[in-house]
Design an enzyme around this catalytic site. Structure first.
Site, PDB file in Angstrom:
ATOM      1  N   ILE A  19       0.871  -1.103  -0.064  1.00  0.00           N
ATOM      2  CA  ILE A  19      -0.073   0.193   0.030  1.00  0.00           C
ATOM      3  C   ILE A  19       0.907   1.192  -0.106  1.00  0.00           C
ATOM      4  CG2 ILE A  19      -0.362   0.022   2.580  1.00  0.00           C
ATOM      5  CD1 ILE A  19      -2.855   1.049  -0.115  1.00  0.00           C
ATOM      6  N   SER A  28      10.739   0.180   8.819  1.00  0.00           N
ATOM      7  CA  SER A  28      10.176  -1.241   8.259  1.00  0.00           C
ATOM      8  C   SER A  28      10.962  -2.349   8.536  1.00  0.00           C
ATOM      9  CB  SER A  28       9.915  -1.158   6.742  1.00  0.00           C
ATOM     10  OG  SER A  28       8.938  -2.303   6.491  1.00  0.00           O
ATOM     11  N   ARG A  29      10.451  -3.515   8.807  1.00  0.00           N
ATOM     12  CA  ARG A  29      11.269  -4.744   9.189  1.00  0.00           C
ATOM     13  C   ARG A  29      11.919  -5.136   7.900  1.00  0.00           C
ATOM     14  NH1 ARG A  29       7.368  -8.931  11.908  1.00  0.00           N
ATOM     15  NH2 ARG A  29       6.126  -8.240  10.443  1.00  0.00           N
ATOM     16  N   LYS A  32      -5.941   3.018   7.318  1.00  0.00           N
ATOM     17  CA  LYS A  32      -7.158   2.383   7.988  1.00  0.00           C
ATOM     18  C   LYS A  32      -6.789   0.827   7.917  1.00  0.00           C
ATOM     19  CE  LYS A  32      -8.633  -0.174   4.581  1.00  0.00           C
ATOM     20  NZ  LYS A  32      -8.906  -1.411   4.184  1.00  0.00           N
ATOM     21  N   ASP A  80     -11.411  -5.998   6.276  1.00  0.00           N
ATOM     22  CA  ASP A  80     -10.344  -5.227   5.748  1.00  0.00           C
ATOM     23  C   ASP A  80     -10.879  -4.596   4.726  1.00  0.00           C
ATOM     24  OD1 ASP A  80      -7.487  -4.376   6.009  1.00  0.00           O
ATOM     25  OD2 ASP A  80      -7.629  -4.686   3.964  1.00  0.00           O
TER      26      ASP A  80
END
Length: 308
Positions: free
Chosen positions: A14, A36-37, A90, A168
């Protein structure tokens, strides 16, 4: 505040598809860091954790949190307590209580918090809201049916507790419904279909009403193949209304009234900048509350196992 120094946390699909292009096209922002991982954003500083990022780049003024909702609360607390404005992808969190706590923390730290319901910014949503405000609604039907293998391939988190499963995408429909109706609706019954090997539903059927007795039925399904459906239809005294393609097109009595190119994420980032400069927050919990109510009221139905 002139240009806003922005950081992004959780570099996944996203972010690459929507957030990065929207930020790049908005002169209000300068993207200065990411955490971020696994993912990285080229051309800026990258970190493994939000804590490391906030410590190393004190010039950050705002943070977009785009990791799965189960992990968002802890990251949001770190950002808010560090005095950063926060954009929540979201759904804004895994529970109502944690998002309410974040809103209180944002107020206490005098920073902005934005619960970003992107589907409310679909091109025809406001036109549908205006149309419905001028007529009486007899009934409404929501059909949000898509192929989970196409939109969420290999994303195990979405099937885990707090991942919401079919809600979702379904929460996008609920964000539109709660925007275009002039008074609140509430769930009266629900059936949630859980694959025998998953902890989140793959389909849901929810009936809603309001103080006037509105007949509203929402159907969400992640097993759709072929054409994907994101439609809201209403029978009204002014004729049948259809808000289709996720809110992109509005048709009334068979006539196309509104259709424009999709600009959801650019509009979200414009809204976030407005909130920051005005010193305000925007945290509407109605869509998440509808999902929570469906889980509270829902009859659980076990269906066949789902495998990617």
């Amino acid at each position: 505040m002139s240009t806003i120094n922005l950081a992004i946390v959780g570099v996944g699909k996203i972010v690459r598809d929507q957030h990065l292009p929207a930020v790049a096209g908005n002169a209000d922002y300068r993207l200065v860091a990411a955490a971020s991982r696994n993912g990285r954003v080229e051309g800026i500083d990258n970190f493994g954790t939000i804590g490391d990022m906030l410590q190393a780049v004190p010039s950050i003024q705002a943070v977009s949190l785009c990791m799965p909702p189960q992990y968002r609360y802890a990251a949001a607390v770190q950002a808010l307590e560090a005095g950063k404005h926060v954009f929540l992808e979201k759904p804004p969190g895994a529970t109502l209580s944690e998002v309410e706590d974040l809103a209180a923390r944002a107020a206490a730290n005098d920073v902005s918090l934005f619960a970003s319901w992107h589907s409310r910014y679909a091109p025809a949503v406001e036109a549908a809201r205006t149309f419905l405000a001028g007529t009486r609604i007899r009934a409404m039907r929501v059909a949000w049916k898509e192929d989970v293998r196409q939109w969420h391939p290999g994303q195990d988190w979405i099937w885990q507790p707090g991942g919401l499963g079919v809600f979702d995408p379904g929460i996008n429909a609920l964000s539109i419904v709660s925007r275009i109706l002039s008074q609140p609706v509430f769930a009266t019954e629900a059936t949630l279909e859980f694959p025998e090997n998953r902890d989140a539903p793959i389909a849901a059927l929810i009936r809603f009403t309001d103080a006037t007795g509105l007949d509203l039925l929402a159907e969400f399904d992640w097993r759709q193949t072929g054409p994907q459906n994101w439609d809201i239809e209403a029978e009204t005294e002014a004729g049948p209304m259809r808000l289709s393609e996720g809110g992109a097109k509005l048709t009334v009595d068979g006539q196309l009234l509104h259709a424009e190119p999709e600009q959801e994420y650019p509009m979200l980032y414009r809204r976030f900048a407005e909130l920051i400069r005005a010193g305000r927050s925007d945290v509407d919990l109605a869509p998440l509350r509808h999902v929570a109510d469906a889980f509270m009221l829902g009859r659980r139905k076990v269906v066949e196992a789902f495998h990617d």
